[in-house]
Motif scaffolding. Structure first.
Motif, PDB file in Angstrom:
ATOM      1  N   LEU A  86     -76.087 -65.956  59.542  1.00  0.00           N
ATOM      2  CA  LEU A  86     -75.384 -67.245  59.613  1.00  0.00           C
ATOM      3  C   LEU A  86     -73.961 -67.106  59.082  1.00  0.00           C
ATOM      4  N   VAL A  87     -73.798 -66.285  58.065  1.00  0.00           N
ATOM      5  CA  VAL A  87     -72.450 -66.018  57.541  1.00  0.00           C
ATOM      6  C   VAL A  87     -71.669 -65.168  58.532  1.00  0.00           C
ATOM      7  N   ASP A  88     -72.310 -64.119  59.066  1.00  0.00           N
ATOM      8  CA  ASP A  88     -71.631 -63.210  59.990  1.00  0.00           C
ATOM      9  C   ASP A  88     -71.139 -63.920  61.249  1.00  0.00           C
ATOM     10  N   PHE A  89     -71.859 -64.933  61.700  1.00  0.00           N
ATOM     11  CA  PHE A  89     -71.434 -65.680  62.890  1.00  0.00           C
ATOM     12  C   PHE A  89     -70.073 -66.361  62.679  1.00  0.00           C
ATOM     13  N   THR A  90     -69.681 -66.551  61.443  1.00  0.00           N
ATOM     14  CA  THR A  90     -68.388 -67.189  61.156  1.00  0.00           C
ATOM     15  C   THR A  90     -67.269 -66.159  61.021  1.00  0.00           C
ATOM     16  N   THR A  91     -67.574 -64.894  61.275  1.00  0.00           N
ATOM     17  CA  THR A  91     -66.587 -63.824  61.148  1.00  0.00           C
ATOM     18  C   THR A  91     -66.424 -63.111  62.494  1.00  0.00           C
ATOM     19  N   PRO A  92     -65.404 -62.275  62.629  1.00  0.00           N
ATOM     20  CA  PRO A  92     -65.221 -61.522  63.881  1.00  0.00           C
ATOM     21  C   PRO A  92     -66.331 -60.493  64.123  1.00  0.00           C
ATOM     22  N   GLN A  93     -67.153 -60.232  63.114  1.00  0.00           N
ATOM     23  CA  GLN A  93     -68.192 -59.214  63.247  1.00  0.00           C
ATOM     24  C   GLN A  93     -69.314 -59.617  64.194  1.00  0.00           C
ATOM     25  N   ARG A  94     -69.543 -60.912  64.303  1.00  0.00           N
ATOM     26  CA  ARG A  94     -70.610 -61.360  65.198  1.00  0.00           C
ATOM     27  C   ARG A  94     -70.240 -62.715  65.791  1.00  0.00           C
ATOM     28  N   GLN A  95     -69.690 -62.692  66.974  1.00  0.00           N
ATOM     29  CA  GLN A  95     -69.255 -63.915  67.628  1.00  0.00           C
ATOM     30  C   GLN A  95     -70.212 -64.280  68.767  1.00  0.00           C
ATOM     31  N   GLN A  96     -70.657 -65.525  68.761  1.00  0.00           N
ATOM     32  CA  GLN A  96     -71.526 -66.043  69.817  1.00  0.00           C
ATOM     33  C   GLN A  96     -71.170 -67.520  69.944  1.00  0.00           C
ATOM     34  N   PRO A  97     -70.740 -67.963  71.118  1.00  0.00           N
ATOM     35  CA  PRO A  97     -70.172 -69.314  71.252  1.00  0.00           C
ATOM     36  C   PRO A  97     -70.949 -70.428  70.567  1.00  0.00           C
ATOM     37  N   VAL A  98     -72.266 -70.497  70.790  1.00  0.00           N
ATOM     38  CA  VAL A  98     -73.061 -71.580  70.213  1.00  0.00           C
ATOM     39  C   VAL A  98     -73.249 -71.395  68.713  1.00  0.00           C
ATOM     40  N   MET A  99     -73.728 -70.221  68.311  1.00  0.00           N
ATOM     41  CA  MET A  99     -74.032 -70.000  66.899  1.00  0.00           C
ATOM     42  C   MET A  99     -72.775 -69.948  66.029  1.00  0.00           C
ATOM     43  N   THR A 100     -71.698 -69.437  66.551  1.00  0.00           N
ATOM     44  CA  THR A 100     -70.452 -69.418  65.774  1.00  0.00           C
ATOM     45  C   THR A 100     -69.984 -70.840  65.512  1.00  0.00           C
ATOM     46  N   THR A 101     -70.065 -71.685  66.523  1.00  0.00           N
ATOM     47  CA  THR A 101     -69.659 -73.089  66.362  1.00  0.00           C
ATOM     48  C   THR A 101     -70.495 -73.787  65.302  1.00  0.00           C
ATOM     49  N   TYR A 102     -71.820 -73.652  65.393  1.00  0.00           N
ATOM     50  CA  TYR A 102     -72.683 -74.373  64.467  1.00  0.00           C
ATOM     51  C   TYR A 102     -72.692 -73.761  63.071  1.00  0.00           C
ATOM     52  N   SER A 103     -72.590 -72.445  62.981  1.00  0.00           N
ATOM     53  CA  SER A 103     -72.567 -71.813  61.661  1.00  0.00           C
ATOM     54  C   SER A 103     -71.345 -72.239  60.867  1.00  0.00           C
ATOM     55  N   LYS A 104     -70.242 -72.432  61.558  1.00  0.00           N
ATOM     56  CA  LYS A 104     -69.024 -72.873  60.877  1.00  0.00           C
ATOM     57  C   LYS A 104     -69.146 -74.308  60.366  1.00  0.00           C
ATOM     58  N   MET A 105     -70.058 -75.071  60.954  1.00  0.00           N
ATOM     59  CA  MET A 105     -70.267 -76.451  60.515  1.00  0.00           C
ATOM     60  C   MET A 105     -71.168 -76.537  59.284  1.00  0.00           C
ATOM     61  N   LEU A 106     -71.932 -75.486  59.033  1.00  0.00           N
ATOM     62  CA  LEU A 106     -72.868 -75.487  57.904  1.00  0.00           C
ATOM     63  C   LEU A 106     -72.172 -75.092  56.609  1.00  0.00           C
ATOM     64  N   THR A 107     -72.545 -75.738  55.526  1.00  0.00           N
ATOM     65  CA  THR A 107     -72.058 -75.310  54.223  1.00  0.00           C
ATOM     66  C   THR A 107     -72.824 -74.052  53.812  1.00  0.00           C
ATOM     67  N   ASP A 108     -72.333 -73.363  52.802  1.00  0.00           N
ATOM     68  CA  ASP A 108     -73.031 -72.167  52.337  1.00  0.00           C
ATOM     69  C   ASP A 108     -74.436 -72.521  51.849  1.00  0.00           C
ATOM     70  N   ASP A 109     -74.568 -73.628  51.129  1.00  0.00           N
ATOM     71  CA  ASP A 109     -75.887 -74.041  50.651  1.00  0.00           C
ATOM     72  C   ASP A 109     -76.830 -74.351  51.804  1.00  0.00           C
ATOM     73  N   GLU A 110     -76.321 -74.983  52.851  1.00  0.00           N
ATOM     74  CA  GLU A 110     -77.165 -75.297  54.002  1.00  0.00           C
ATOM     75  C   GLU A 110     -77.655 -74.019  54.694  1.00  0.00           C
ATOM     76  N   LYS A 111     -76.805 -73.026  54.765  1.00  0.00           N
ATOM     77  CA  LYS A 111     -77.230 -71.737  55.325  1.00  0.00           C
ATOM     78  C   LYS A 111     -78.391 -71.172  54.504  1.00  0.00           C
ATOM     79  N   ARG A 112     -78.275 -71.278  53.203  1.00  0.00           N
ATOM     80  CA  ARG A 112     -79.326 -70.763  52.312  1.00  0.00           C
ATOM     81  C   ARG A 112     -80.620 -71.572  52.460  1.00  0.00           C
ATOM     82  N   HIS A 113     -80.501 -72.887  52.594  1.00  0.00           N
ATOM     83  CA  HIS A 113     -81.686 -73.735  52.758  1.00  0.00           C
ATOM     84  C   HIS A 113     -82.431 -73.392  54.046  1.00  0.00           C
ATOM     85  N   LEU A 114     -81.681 -73.217  55.139  1.00  0.00           N
ATOM     86  CA  LEU A 114     -82.294 -72.873  56.425  1.00  0.00           C
ATOM     87  C   LEU A 114     -82.997 -71.518  56.355  1.00  0.00           C
ATOM     88  N   ALA A 115     -82.339 -70.554  55.736  1.00  0.00           N
ATOM     89  CA  ALA A 115     -82.926 -69.218  55.619  1.00  0.00           C
ATOM     90  C   ALA A 115     -84.210 -69.257  54.805  1.00  0.00           C
TER      91      ALA A 115
END
Length: 220
Positions: A86-115
Protein backbone atom coordinates in the motif's frame (compact mmCIF):
# COMPACT_ATOMS: atom_id res chain seq x y z
CA UNK A 1 31.30 33.17 39.31
CA UNK A 2 30.23 36.84 38.95
CA UNK A 3 26.75 37.94 38.03
CA UNK A 4 27.68 38.87 34.45
CA UNK A 5 29.26 35.48 33.74
CA UNK A 6 26.30 33.62 35.24
CA UNK A 7 23.87 35.66 33.18
CA UNK A 8 25.82 34.94 30.00
CA UNK A 9 25.97 31.17 30.67
CA UNK A 10 22.25 31.12 31.42
CA UNK A 11 21.47 32.83 28.12
CA UNK A 12 23.66 30.40 26.17
CA UNK A 13 22.03 27.40 27.87
CA UNK A 14 18.50 28.61 27.10
CA UNK A 15 19.44 29.26 23.48
CA UNK A 16 20.96 25.79 23.22
CA UNK A 17 17.85 24.15 24.63
CA UNK A 18 15.65 26.06 22.23
CA UNK A 19 17.66 24.85 19.22
CA UNK A 20 17.72 21.25 20.45
CA UNK A 21 14.02 21.31 21.15
CA UNK A 22 13.11 22.48 17.66
CA UNK A 23 15.44 19.90 16.06
CA UNK A 24 13.93 17.06 18.10
CA UNK A 25 10.40 17.94 17.08
CA UNK A 26 11.39 17.89 13.43
CA UNK A 27 13.52 14.76 13.52
CA UNK A 28 11.44 12.38 15.62
CA UNK A 29 8.96 10.50 13.36
CA UNK A 30 5.31 10.26 14.30
CA UNK A 31 4.54 7.00 16.03
CA UNK A 32 1.67 5.29 14.24
CA UNK A 33 -1.28 4.23 16.32
CA UNK A 34 -1.75 0.52 16.92
CA UNK A 35 -3.22 -1.23 13.92
CA UNK A 36 -6.90 -1.98 14.48
CA UNK A 37 -8.45 -4.84 12.44
CA UNK A 38 -11.96 -3.61 13.30
CA UNK A 39 -11.26 -0.23 11.71
CA UNK A 40 -9.73 -2.04 8.78
CA UNK A 41 -12.88 -4.14 8.39
CA UNK A 42 -15.08 -1.06 8.21
CA UNK A 43 -12.87 0.56 5.61
CA UNK A 44 -12.54 -2.66 3.61
CA UNK A 45 -16.28 -3.37 3.56
CA UNK A 46 -17.63 0.16 3.21
CA UNK A 47 -14.89 2.49 2.02
CA UNK A 48 -15.35 6.19 2.72
CA UNK A 49 -17.94 7.83 0.48
CA UNK A 50 -17.10 11.31 1.74
CA UNK A 51 -13.61 10.99 0.25
CA UNK A 52 -14.67 9.04 -2.82
CA UNK A 53 -12.91 5.95 -1.51
CA UNK A 54 -14.72 2.76 -2.59
CA UNK A 55 -15.00 -0.41 -0.56
CA UNK A 56 -11.97 -2.66 -1.13
CA UNK A 57 -14.28 -5.68 -1.25
CA UNK A 58 -15.78 -4.47 -4.51
CA UNK A 59 -12.59 -5.60 -6.26
CA UNK A 60 -10.94 -7.97 -3.78
CA UNK A 61 -14.00 -9.88 -2.59
CA UNK A 62 -15.55 -10.52 0.80
CA UNK A 63 -12.88 -10.91 3.50
CA UNK A 64 -10.14 -10.61 0.89
CA UNK A 65 -11.14 -13.66 -1.15
CA UNK A 66 -11.20 -12.18 -4.63
CA UNK A 67 -13.19 -14.01 -7.28
CA UNK A 68 -11.79 -11.84 -10.10
CA UNK A 69 -8.66 -13.48 -11.51
CA UNK A 70 -7.04 -10.14 -12.33
CA UNK A 71 -7.38 -8.95 -8.74
CA UNK A 72 -5.30 -10.66 -6.03
CA UNK A 73 -6.64 -12.61 -3.12
CA UNK A 74 -5.62 -10.70 0.01
CA UNK A 75 -7.03 -12.90 2.78
CA UNK A 76 -4.43 -14.16 5.28
CA UNK A 77 -1.69 -12.14 3.59
CA UNK A 78 1.25 -11.23 5.84
CA UNK A 79 0.40 -7.94 7.52
CA UNK A 80 3.76 -6.26 6.96
CA UNK A 81 3.69 -7.19 3.27
CA UNK A 82 0.22 -5.76 2.63
CA UNK A 83 1.16 -2.55 4.41
CA UNK A 84 4.38 -2.25 2.38
CA UNK A 85 2.52 -2.70 -0.90
CA UNK A 86 0.00 0.00 0.00
CA UNK A 87 2.93 2.31 0.69
CA UNK A 88 4.79 1.23 -2.46
CA UNK A 89 1.76 2.05 -4.64
CA UNK A 90 2.30 5.70 -3.68
CA UNK A 91 5.88 5.64 -5.01
CA UNK A 92 7.42 5.21 -8.48
CA UNK A 93 8.42 1.68 -7.47
CA UNK A 94 4.96 0.27 -8.00
CA UNK A 95 2.48 2.21 -10.09
CA UNK A 96 -0.99 0.88 -10.89
CA UNK A 97 -3.73 3.34 -11.91
CA UNK A 98 -6.44 2.13 -9.52
CA UNK A 99 -4.33 1.15 -6.51
CA UNK A 100 -2.02 4.15 -6.76
CA UNK A 101 -5.03 6.48 -6.72
CA UNK A 102 -6.66 4.84 -3.72
CA UNK A 103 -3.47 4.23 -1.76
CA UNK A 104 -2.68 7.92 -1.93
CA UNK A 105 -6.09 8.63 -0.39
CA UNK A 106 -5.40 6.41 2.63
CA UNK A 107 -3.65 7.70 5.71
CA UNK A 108 -0.71 5.70 7.05
CA UNK A 109 -2.85 4.45 9.94
CA UNK A 110 -5.59 3.34 7.55
CA UNK A 111 -3.06 1.34 5.55
CA UNK A 112 -2.02 -0.37 8.78
CA UNK A 113 -5.64 -1.06 9.79
CA UNK A 114 -6.42 -2.66 6.42
CA UNK A 115 -3.29 -4.81 6.54
CA UNK A 116 -4.13 -5.98 10.06
CA UNK A 117 -7.70 -6.87 9.06
CA UNK A 118 -6.68 -8.86 5.99
CA UNK A 119 -3.99 -10.75 7.88
CA UNK A 120 -6.57 -12.45 10.10
CA UNK A 121 -9.04 -13.42 7.37
CA UNK A 122 -9.36 -17.05 6.33
CA UNK A 123 -8.16 -17.68 2.79
CA UNK A 124 -10.19 -19.88 0.47
CA UNK A 125 -8.06 -22.44 -1.42
CA UNK A 126 -7.36 -22.27 -5.11
CA UNK A 127 -6.48 -25.03 -7.58
CA UNK A 128 -4.03 -25.73 -10.36
CA UNK A 129 -5.76 -26.00 -13.72
CA UNK A 130 -3.22 -27.19 -16.26
CA UNK A 131 -2.31 -30.84 -15.74
CA UNK A 132 0.22 -30.65 -18.58
CA UNK A 133 2.43 -28.10 -16.81
CA UNK A 134 1.90 -28.88 -13.14
CA UNK A 135 5.07 -31.00 -12.96
CA UNK A 136 7.17 -28.23 -14.49
CA UNK A 137 5.64 -25.77 -12.05
CA UNK A 138 6.39 -28.09 -9.16
CA UNK A 139 10.02 -28.47 -10.19
CA UNK A 140 10.50 -24.73 -10.49
CA UNK A 141 8.79 -23.99 -7.19
CA UNK A 142 10.63 -26.72 -5.29
CA UNK A 143 14.00 -26.73 -7.00
CA UNK A 144 14.31 -23.64 -9.18
CA UNK A 145 16.01 -23.68 -12.58
CA UNK A 146 19.68 -24.33 -11.90
CA UNK A 147 20.93 -23.74 -15.44
CA UNK A 148 19.39 -20.26 -15.46
CA UNK A 149 20.32 -19.31 -11.93
CA UNK A 150 16.68 -19.23 -10.79
CA UNK A 151 16.34 -20.08 -7.11
CA UNK A 152 13.57 -22.32 -5.83
CA UNK A 153 10.49 -20.25 -4.98
CA UNK A 154 10.12 -22.34 -1.82
CA UNK A 155 13.43 -21.05 -0.48
CA UNK A 156 11.82 -17.65 0.14
CA UNK A 157 8.08 -18.24 0.10
CA UNK A 158 8.02 -21.49 2.07
CA UNK A 159 7.24 -25.10 1.28
CA UNK A 160 3.50 -24.43 1.02
CA UNK A 161 3.84 -20.81 -0.16
CA UNK A 162 2.76 -19.43 3.19
CA UNK A 163 5.45 -16.75 3.04
CA UNK A 164 7.84 -15.55 5.72
CA UNK A 165 6.52 -12.75 7.97
CA UNK A 166 7.92 -9.29 7.23
CA UNK A 167 10.07 -10.67 4.40
CA UNK A 168 8.21 -12.61 1.71
CA UNK A 169 4.48 -12.73 0.87
CA UNK A 170 2.05 -15.56 1.07
CA UNK A 171 1.42 -16.93 -2.44
CA UNK A 172 -0.62 -20.09 -1.84
CA UNK A 173 -3.97 -20.24 -3.59
CA UNK A 174 -3.36 -17.02 -5.53
CA UNK A 175 -5.03 -16.62 -8.91
CA UNK A 176 -2.84 -17.92 -11.72
CA UNK A 177 -3.52 -14.88 -13.87
CA UNK A 178 -2.51 -12.46 -11.13
CA UNK A 179 0.72 -14.26 -10.22
CA UNK A 180 1.73 -14.48 -13.86
CA UNK A 181 0.92 -10.79 -14.39
CA UNK A 182 3.20 -9.83 -11.48
CA UNK A 183 6.06 -11.99 -12.79
CA UNK A 184 5.63 -10.33 -16.17
CA UNK A 185 5.59 -6.88 -14.55
CA UNK A 186 8.83 -7.65 -12.71
CA UNK A 187 10.37 -8.95 -15.93
CA UNK A 188 9.50 -5.89 -18.00
CA UNK A 189 10.32 -3.39 -15.28
CA UNK A 190 6.75 -2.15 -14.85
CA UNK A 191 7.00 -3.25 -11.24
CA UNK A 192 10.20 -2.17 -9.54
CA UNK A 193 9.79 -2.82 -5.82
CA UNK A 194 11.85 -6.03 -5.62
CA UNK A 195 15.26 -6.23 -7.28
CA UNK A 196 15.38 -9.92 -6.39
CA UNK A 197 12.13 -10.73 -8.19
CA UNK A 198 13.10 -8.61 -11.19
CA UNK A 199 16.32 -10.61 -11.60
CA UNK A 200 14.58 -13.98 -11.28
CA UNK A 201 11.68 -13.11 -13.59
CA UNK A 202 14.05 -11.88 -16.29
CA UNK A 203 15.65 -15.33 -16.34
CA UNK A 204 12.36 -17.16 -16.85
CA UNK A 205 10.45 -17.89 -20.04
CA UNK A 206 6.72 -17.11 -20.31
CA UNK A 207 6.03 -20.86 -20.25
CA UNK A 208 7.99 -21.28 -17.01
CA UNK A 209 6.23 -18.35 -15.40
CA UNK A 210 2.83 -19.70 -16.38
CA UNK A 211 3.66 -23.18 -15.10
CA UNK A 212 4.83 -22.03 -11.68
CA UNK A 213 1.91 -19.58 -11.37
CA UNK A 214 -0.52 -22.41 -11.96
CA UNK A 215 1.26 -24.68 -9.50
CA UNK A 216 1.20 -21.98 -6.80
CA UNK A 217 -2.57 -21.63 -7.20
CA UNK A 218 -3.00 -25.18 -5.94
CA UNK A 219 -0.77 -24.85 -2.87
CA UNK A 220 -2.33 -24.53 0.57
Amino acid sequence: MNRLTFSLLKSLLLASLAVCGSASAADVPRIASKADPAKGATLYDSGDAARGLPACMSCHGAAGNSTMVANPKLANQIEAYTYKQLVDFTTPQRQQPVMTTYSKMLTDDEKRHLAAYLAVQKAKPGAAKNKDTVELGRRIYRGGIAEKGVAACASCHGANAGGIPAQYPRLSGQHQDYTYAQLEAFKTGNRKNSAQMTTLAQRMSPEEMKAVSDYIAGLQ
